[in-house]
Design an enzyme around this catalytic site. Structure first.
Site: not given
Length: 280
Positions: A222, A258
């Site tokens: 991210k 994840r």
């Protein structure tokens, strides 16, 4: 699903499970277009399982900033052939969706987990639908679709605010009939949150764990990790930073992470287990 969030240090130390990301979309921020072919997707999933993933999280709609929404019919056309193939190969599957109809169709096709980044807010039918399914449910902290994030990213105290909002979602979901032992929570790293919000949430995972449900953390590749790296690097260059976050999540008692790169995270967690005295 087994909650490893309270696993003590010692010989049986396990750390978080690894959920491998499988985006069957043309426009995901990191791997869009790579796995739209079901056979290619199956081979990639098999590699992730061989490398240490225990769940494959299949998504058919990108949630990156600026992504266009797709209809449930388009989403299902992307994910259902892949889910059927994975289930036929006895690979545990999570469906990453905000749509109740997709959740139901995916569970019918073989998924055992519904991973909803909206926590049931995007589709009013989601909670009741999941309550009637034989599946776990992951409710993420969410304040709206990506085009609204700049308008809804103000927090007084991000850890307290996210904890309170997740508690409210938890209570609503339980009231809708979702069994408490089947409910997971996710702090929503990167969703309507600035870089410092994300770091504060990661430092505050113990507070989120006090809600009493296993935590899933999705920090992989991210933008807030990219801010630590040279500007020339691509999202796929953030895997080492992602693995470092996974180790910190292990220390915080997170139940699952994840990730895109299963190998890097599995190796980092093996080092963590050896360091903490568990089996590598």
């Amino acid at each position: 699903m087994t909650d490893t969030s309270s696993t003590p240090a010692g010989p049986a130390l396990a750390g978080p499970a690894i959920w491998g990301i499988l985006n069957v979309t043309p426009d995901s921020f990191s791997d869009g277009g790579r796995f739209v072919n079901p056979q290619v997707a199956l081979r990639h999933a098999e590699r992730m399982v061989a490398d240490g993933a225990t769940v494959i999280d299949v998504g058919g709609e990108s949630t990156r900033p600026g992504a266009e929404r797709v209809s449930p019919e388009v989403e299902q056309g992307r994910v259902l052939p892949v889910i059927r193939a994975l289930a036929a190969a006895s690979i545990p599957v999570s469906i990453d969706t905000m749509n109740a109809s997709t959740a139901a169709a995916a569970v019918e096709a073989g998924a055992t987990i519904v991973n909803d980044v909206s926590g049931g807010l995007a589709d009013p039918a989601m909670a009741a639908t999941v309550a009637g399914l034989d599946a776990d449910y992951v409710a993420m902290h969410w304040r709206g679709h990506s085009h609204r994030w700049d308008q809804v990213s103000d927090y007084g105290n991000v850890v307290a605010d996210v904890t309170a909002e997740l508690r409210a979602r938890r209570d609503a979901l339980l009231a809708a009939g979702i069994a408490p032992e089947r409910l997971w929570l996710d702090p929503g790293i990167g969703f309507a949150k600035g870089p410092e919000h994300n770091w504060q949430l990661l430092r505050g995972l113990a507070t989120l764990r006090s809600l009493g449900h296993p935590l899933l953390v999705g920090a992989s590749r991210k933008r807030f990790l990219g801010a630590l790296l040279p500007s020339t690097q691509q999202p796929s260059d953030r895997d080492v930073a992602t693995a470092a976050v996974s180790v910190l999540c292990a220390d915080a008692g997170v139940a699952a992470v994840r990730v895109h790169d299963v190998t890097a995270n599995a190796q980092a967690l093996a080092v963590w287990r050896a360091w903490r005295g568990g089996a590598a």
